[in-house]
Scaffold this active site. Structure first.
Site, PDB file in Angstrom:
ATOM      1  CG  HIS A 123       7.641   9.120   7.732  1.00 46.33           C
ATOM      2  ND1 HIS A 123       7.295   9.388   6.371  1.00 46.33           N
ATOM      3  CD2 HIS A 123       8.935   9.718   7.788  1.00 46.33           C
ATOM      4  CE1 HIS A 123       8.058   9.845   5.541  1.00 46.33           C
ATOM      5  NE2 HIS A 123       9.170   9.915   6.500  1.00 46.33           N
ATOM      6  CG  ASP A 131       1.397   6.554   4.884  1.00 52.75           C
ATOM      7  OD1 ASP A 131       1.260   7.554   5.797  1.00 52.75           O
ATOM      8  OD2 ASP A 131       2.496   6.173   4.548  1.00 52.75           O
TER       9      ASP A 131
END
Length: 377
Positions: free
Chosen positions: A137, A167
């Site tokens: 992640h 991200d």
């Protein structure tokens, strides 16, 4: 005509006419596709049957897109996708490496039906390397690039910068730039290519200036000891008497002088040029800011060039006068969200389109795109 049809058939934004197929996923790939849709691209989000496309009305990263549902484990679904790919400019996928190939919709299969297609791949670790097939992640990606280590206070643990550095900063924005660069190149070469956008690559690239300062001796490897990481007391956040906070960015001498003037502490602070005095300076600033509320300090600093601003919550930010006048945030069907950015002088981008509330037919999209290209459909 529905809102989504009106948006699709009315050219707007600098990317009007760009046709994008987005394979539904989570996080940075959908945000990249949203950015393209915000700027006028016709984005068709392909989700799984039964709502896998993520069409919830509060899922604003799907705004301005069209939604279709296709079973990519069914040969008929694969055939339908490839028919759309045949006249698309861009495909975006965020699968782990090898998944698209196993489904039969990898770069080679897509290039056979459309040699000009730009095939965008969004992953955390990239398409190759020892970790390519490993789960991860945002926090893991920024950890291995050194960026997470650099964020936080002295003698404290690293602080997680939401998922903005990895991200969306290192992932979505780099994929968008890569896609547009490849589309630009394809216009002269006539050939598409694969864009391998990995969050580790983009996050590391975001840190170029910091790595350059580290190499030149202008950045200490110790967290919270530098000019921009809360090491300098004149670039930090201070608590006010009501529990609010003020952000101080008085780096340049003239801004710093204005800071001291408004705080009325010119005679109480040591020479900031000597880092050994920074703990004393921080203490003086902290005590002074603690004497008034956030709103009181906001009024005192308003109109000055001290580079001081109140720290607003997510709920407060849209109502700030500057944000309100510029229209930085918009209310779309009761959902407050950031407006498209950046802005253009000639190909203006209006308010973001709605989140799709109906599923369309992918074959109809393929026919429409073929018609727009002047092909016999």
């Amino acid at each position: 005509m529905s809102d989504i049809d009106q948006q699709r058939t009315t050219p707007r934004g600098p990317l009007a006419g760009l046709r994008v197929v987005e394979l539904a996923g989570l996080g940075p790939a959908p945000f990249c596709a949203m950015l393209l849709a915000d700027l006028g691209a016709d984005v068709v989000r392909v989700g799984r049957p039964g709502g896998g496309g993520g069409h919830a009305q509060d899922d604003v990263v799907n705004r301005g897109k069209r939604a279709v549902e296709v079973d990519l484990k069914d040969p008929a679904g694969i055939a339908a996708l490839l028919r759309a790919v045949e006249t698309a400019d861009v495909l975006v996928e965020g699968f782990r490496p090898g998944v698209a190939e196993r489904l039969g919709i990898g770069p080679d299969e897509c290039a056979r039906v459309n040699p000009r297609l730009v095939y965008g791949r969004m992953t955390g670790w990239g398409q190759d390397g020892p970790l390519a097939h490993t789960a991860g992640h945002d926090i893991d990606y920024v950890a291995l690039t050194g960026m997470l280590h650099a964020i936080g206070r002295k003698d404290g643990p690293p602080q997680v910068p939401l998922n903005l550095v990895g991200d969306f900063g290192g992932g979505s924005l780099y994929l968008a730039v890569g896609l547009l660069a490849a589309v630009f190149e394809a216009r002269s070469s006539g050939r598409g290519q694969v864009v391998d956008a990995s969050i580790v690559d983009g996050s590391a690239h975001l840190g170029t200036m910091i790595y350059g300062m580290l190499a030149s001796g202008g950045w200490k490897p110790e967290r919270g000891s530098n000019l921009l990481d809360t090491g300098a007391p004149f670039y930090d956040v201070y608590e006010t008497s009501d529990g609010g906070h003020m952000a101080v960015g008085a780096l340049e001498p003239q801004f710093y002088a204005e800071l001291l003037r408004v705080l009325d502490i010119e005679d109480e602070v040591p020479d900031r040029a000597d880092p050994s005095t920074w703990p004393v300076l921080r203490d003086v600033l902290g005590k002074r800011f603690a004497e008034r509320t956030r709103d009181e300090w906001t009024r005192l600093f308003e109109g000055t060039e001290a580079c001081v601003a109140p720290v607003l919550s997510l709920a407060e930010a849209p109502d700030h006068p500057h944000m309100a006048e510029r229209g930085t945030f918009v209310d779309h069907d009761g959902t407050v969200q950031p407006a498209p950015a950046p802005r253009f002088s000639r190909t203006a981008v209006p308010a973001p389109g709605p989140v799709p509330n109906a599923v369309q037919d992918l074959d109809a999209v393929a026919v429409e795109w073929g018609t727009e290209n002047g092909k016999d459909t």
